[in-house]
Design an enzyme around this catalytic site. Structure first.
Site, mmCIF file in Angstrom:
data_model
loop_
_atom_site.group_PDB
_atom_site.id
_atom_site.type_symbol
_atom_site.label_atom_id
_atom_site.label_comp_id
_atom_site.label_asym_id
_atom_site.label_seq_id
_atom_site.Cartn_x
_atom_site.Cartn_y
_atom_site.Cartn_z
ATOM 1 N N ASP A 74 100.764 -34.321 17.483
ATOM 2 C CA ASP A 74 99.814 -33.252 17.182
ATOM 3 C C ASP A 74 98.808 -33.039 18.309
ATOM 4 O O ASP A 74 98.733 -33.832 19.255
ATOM 5 C CB ASP A 74 99.081 -33.552 15.862
ATOM 6 C CG ASP A 74 98.584 -34.999 15.761
ATOM 7 O OD1 ASP A 74 98.418 -35.653 16.805
ATOM 8 O OD2 ASP A 74 98.383 -35.470 14.635
ATOM 9 N N ASN A 145 92.809 -40.560 4.234
ATOM 10 C CA ASN A 145 93.251 -39.693 3.139
ATOM 11 C C ASN A 145 94.775 -39.675 3.001
ATOM 12 O O ASN A 145 95.322 -38.880 2.248
ATOM 13 C CB ASN A 145 92.733 -38.264 3.354
ATOM 14 C CG ASN A 145 93.218 -37.675 4.670
ATOM 15 O OD1 ASN A 145 94.028 -38.290 5.369
ATOM 16 N ND2 ASN A 145 92.754 -36.492 5.011
ATOM 17 N N HIS A 147 96.928 -38.961 5.439
ATOM 18 C CA HIS A 147 97.663 -38.027 6.287
ATOM 19 C C HIS A 147 98.523 -38.772 7.310
ATOM 20 O O HIS A 147 98.222 -39.901 7.702
ATOM 21 C CB HIS A 147 96.733 -36.994 6.953
ATOM 22 C CG HIS A 147 95.922 -37.478 8.105
ATOM 23 N ND1 HIS A 147 94.896 -36.734 8.637
ATOM 24 C CD2 HIS A 147 95.965 -38.610 8.849
ATOM 25 C CE1 HIS A 147 94.361 -37.379 9.656
ATOM 26 N NE2 HIS A 147 94.982 -38.522 9.799
ATOM 27 N N GLU A 152 97.993 -33.049 6.011
ATOM 28 C CA GLU A 152 96.883 -33.447 5.155
ATOM 29 C C GLU A 152 97.318 -33.430 3.683
ATOM 30 O O GLU A 152 98.387 -32.889 3.361
ATOM 31 C CB GLU A 152 95.721 -32.466 5.374
ATOM 32 C CG GLU A 152 95.257 -32.363 6.836
ATOM 33 C CD GLU A 152 94.423 -33.544 7.304
ATOM 34 O OE1 GLU A 152 94.543 -34.651 6.718
ATOM 35 O OE2 GLU A 152 93.650 -33.389 8.260
HETATM 36 P P1 PGA Z 1 92.932 -43.839 13.606
HETATM 37 O O1 PGA Z 1 93.566 -42.504 13.012
HETATM 38 O O2 PGA Z 1 94.042 -44.520 14.318
HETATM 39 O O3 PGA Z 1 91.872 -43.361 14.553
HETATM 40 O O4 PGA Z 1 92.416 -44.620 12.450
HETATM 41 C C1 PGA Z 1 94.757 -42.626 12.322
HETATM 42 C C2 PGA Z 1 95.196 -41.275 11.811
HETATM 43 O O5 PGA Z 1 94.330 -40.460 11.443
HETATM 44 O O6 PGA Z 1 96.401 -41.028 11.747
#
Ligand code: PGA
Length: 250
Positions: A74, A145, A147, A152
């Site tokens: 992404d 959350n 995702h 999301e």
């Molecule tokens: P993070 O993000 O590695 O910064 O915890 C993980 C994600 O949102 O997929």
């Protein structure tokens, strides 16, 4: 046959990252022996930083990435490559600038595509994955959350690469990096759940107490759009690489 993801709880995030780096290095070497490229799907965020450090170390010990093709999950829309918060910068500083990957083999969603061209751009990103032979191994993190990529809560499993809106939890989690929630981009291009599930193997890294609850939900049998990581339960070869804290509720 689909099955609930396997999980391994390692003594530390470093140990989990080293184990995944070793798996990736064996994959690259075995495909190279067959004179075939390795196609990796890659993630950004805090979680994979130690994985990339370990891959750089393995490169310094002789692992070559010249036969590796990468596709990132992404990128924020409207954040240029030069922006220090762009995923383009993240990937180059943590990995690509430090290994021998061929620049043409790097694919990161283009964040500055005009909105009227977004749909065709996203479909061309899918085409490039297909033309490369599909993703051999996908690396994922997981949001608080649930995702995966920027898929999301509420995301459909049928959607491939697309432009999407960020969820409020995701915006809050990115606020510090951008100097406040109001500065966080509201939209992103992301591989879809369909793209992710198309990978032959999926690996998910999760570290720290803050991820323990969502890891438990993701692995609890039952698929729900409210926790997109539960879609991984419909994949035939997924493994979660966890530290003790992230695995504490399992
Ligand atoms: P993070 O993000 O590695 O910064 O915890 C993980 C994600 O949102 O997929």
């Amino acid at each position: 046959m689909p099955k609930v993801p396997a999980f391994h709880i390692f003594p530390s995030a470093k140990a989990a990252s080293t184990a995944l780096a070793d798996e990736i290095s064996q994959l690259i070497r075995s495909r190279e022996a067959e004179e075939r490229p390795t196609v990796l799907g890659l993630a950004t965020g805090n979680t994979p930083i130690q994985l990339y450090a370990e891959l750089v170390r393995l490169h310094e010990e002789g692992l070559s990435f010249r036969n590796v093709v990468t596709f990132n999950l992404d990128e924020y829309i409207g954040v240029s490559r030069e922006n220090p918060e762009s995923y383009w910068q993240f990937m180059h500083s943590h990995l690509f600038n430090r290994i021998d990957i061929v620049p043409e083999n790097i694919h990161i969603p283009e964040s500055t595509v005009l909105s009227e061209n977004l749909e065709s751009y996203c479909s061309s990103y899918e085409d490039q994955i297909t033309e490369a032979g599909g993703i051999d191994l996908q690396v994922l993190g997981i949001g608080r959350n649930g995702h995966i990529g920027f898929n999301e809560p509420g995301a459909s499993p049928e959607v491939a690469t697309h432009a999407t809106e960020l969820n409020s939890v995701t915006i809050d989690d990115a606020a510090q990096a951008f100097g406040g929630a109001t500065q966080v981009p509201r939209r992103a291009i992301t591989m879809g759940v369909k793209t992710i599930l198309g990978a032959r193997r999926i690996t998910l890294l999760a570290f720290g107490t803050g991820k323990a609850g969502i890891v438990e939900r993701a692995l609890n049998p039952g698929i729900t759009a409210e926790v997109p990581a539960t879609y991984l339960q419909s994949h035939h070869d997924t493994t979660f690489f966890l530290d003790q804290e992230a695995g504490a509720q399992l």
